[in-house]
Design an enzyme around this catalytic site. Structure first.
Site, short mmCIF file in Angstrom:
data_model
loop_
_atom_site.label_atom_id
_atom_site.label_comp_id
_atom_site.label_asym_id
_atom_site.label_seq_id
_atom_site.Cartn_x
_atom_site.Cartn_y
_atom_site.Cartn_z
CG HIS A 52 -0.81 -4.43 15.73
ND1 HIS A 52 -0.51 -3.22 15.16
CD2 HIS A 52 -0.64 -5.36 14.74
CE1 HIS A 52 -0.19 -3.39 13.88
NE2 HIS A 52 -0.27 -4.69 13.60
CB CYS A 96 -6.05 2.32 5.72
SG CYS A 96 -5.30 0.84 5.03
CD GLU A 145 -2.84 1.06 13.16
OE1 GLU A 145 -3.90 1.73 13.18
OE2 GLU A 145 -2.59 0.19 12.31
CB CYS A 183 -0.89 -0.01 1.24
SG CYS A 183 0.06 0.07 2.78
CB CYS A 202 0.78 4.68 7.67
SG CYS A 202 -0.56 4.86 6.49
CB THR A 219 -5.38 1.70 9.86
OG1 THR A 219 -4.09 1.10 10.02
CG2 THR A 219 -5.39 3.09 10.45
#
Length: 316
Positions: free
Chosen positions: A129, A200, A131, A17, A101, A170
């Site tokens: 995680h 996302c 994120e 991505c 990101c 996301t």
């Protein structure tokens, strides 16, 4: 003996991505600008092939800022970091480059805005995680309540049920999140949420492509790392969409061939941090065993691109 026939349905979009592409470019540009070694806090993206390739060029992957010397640049991974990490880098006068990101940064800014408005945050995400850890670390302790399942919603004990907002990791499954959001809105009718869910575009698109091929296939091969949230969700989405025979592999060497016995149509996709070279490797492995007919199933085209940070665009 002739090879048995097999149709390979190649999902599109798949693989890298814009956020992953940008993060890898950031490490490569940092190495070009400052030379090796460049330190990277956490795997830049969750893919062993990518990490090993960058390590061979001089990137040093560490888990904590404490493992980095003050006099070498450090890159923060695409998953984002708690606020305390860049603050510590600044205190140590390090050159720090943020590869978070931009879609994750958007969630961070959203959380900060809600916090300023006096709202406590509920985050839908996976505990541990990177994120999730990074997003929770944007706000003071206790200001973000993490939930993973619909059942967790019933157990929530917010400070004030009338002052809540939710955000999401996301890389989750659109379908799973939909159920959790519905449960949140039922229990807390006044809860604020993002105008669009924070999942996302790339996660959504890759899941939609898997759903499009699922009815056509006997088995699904997802290329991605076991610690890649979006890759694991693709396996789950494939199974939920009618293809129970789905496996996650890092590379062609990991394919469970006996599990594919009798399959005549197999789907192939790749998580957002898996490079196309690994997809080609898997296709070649199928060609070595079967008479392959390749069919690309494209559900949408992506033209998203994110700029690298200004510090890398300026001369050394």
């Amino acid at each position: 003996m002739p090879k048995p026939p097999l149709t390979l349905y190649l999902a599109a979009p798949r693989g890298f991505c814009a956020g992953v592409d940008r993060a890898i470019r950031i490490v490569e540009m940092a190495l070009e600008k400052w030379g090796a070694p460049v330190y990277v806090r956490h795997e830049i993206v969750h893919n062993k092939f990518v990490v090993d390739s960058l390590a061979a060029k001089g990137a040093v992957f560490v888990e904590e800022l404490d493992d980095c010397p003050n006099d070498r640049p450090v890159v923060f991974s695409a998953h984002g970091v708690p606020k305390s990490v860049p603050e510590e880098a600044e205190r140590r006068k390090m050159i720090a480059v943020d590869a978070t990101c931009p879609l994750v940064t958007k969630v961070h800014l959203e959380a900060a805005r809600h916090h300023e408005e006096g709202l406590q945050m509920v985050m839908i995400g996976h505990a541990g995680h990177p994120e999730t850890v990074g997003t929770i670390g944007q706000l003071p302790e206790g200001e973000v309540l993490l939930i993973e399942t619909v059942e967790d919603v019933a157990r929530l004990q917010p400070r004030d049920p009338s002052k809540l907002a939710f955000i999401t990791q996301t890389t989750l499954s659109v379908d799973d999140t939909k159920d959790i959001v519905a449960a949140l809105e039922t229990r807390f009718p006044g809860i604020s949420g993002p105008s669009r869910e924070d999942i996302c575009y790339a996660t959504t698109n890759r899941q939609a492509a898997v759903k499009a091929i699922a009815p056509k296939i006997d088995a699904l091969v997802v290329i991605g790392a076991p610690n890649s949230s979006n890759s694991r969700r693709l396996v789950e989405v494939g199974r939920a969409a009618g293809c129970p025979n789905a496996q996650l592999v890092q590379r062609a060497a990991d394919i469970d061939w006996p599990a594919l016995d009798g399959a005549r149509c197999v789907g192939v996709t790749a998580g957002a941090s898996a490079p196309e070279i690994l997809v080609n490797e898997v296709v070649d492995a199928f060609r070595a065993r079967y008479e392959v007919t390749l069919d690309v199933v494209e559900t949408t085209r992506e033209a998203v691109e994110f700029k690298v940070p200004r510090i890398l665009r300026e001369p050394a």
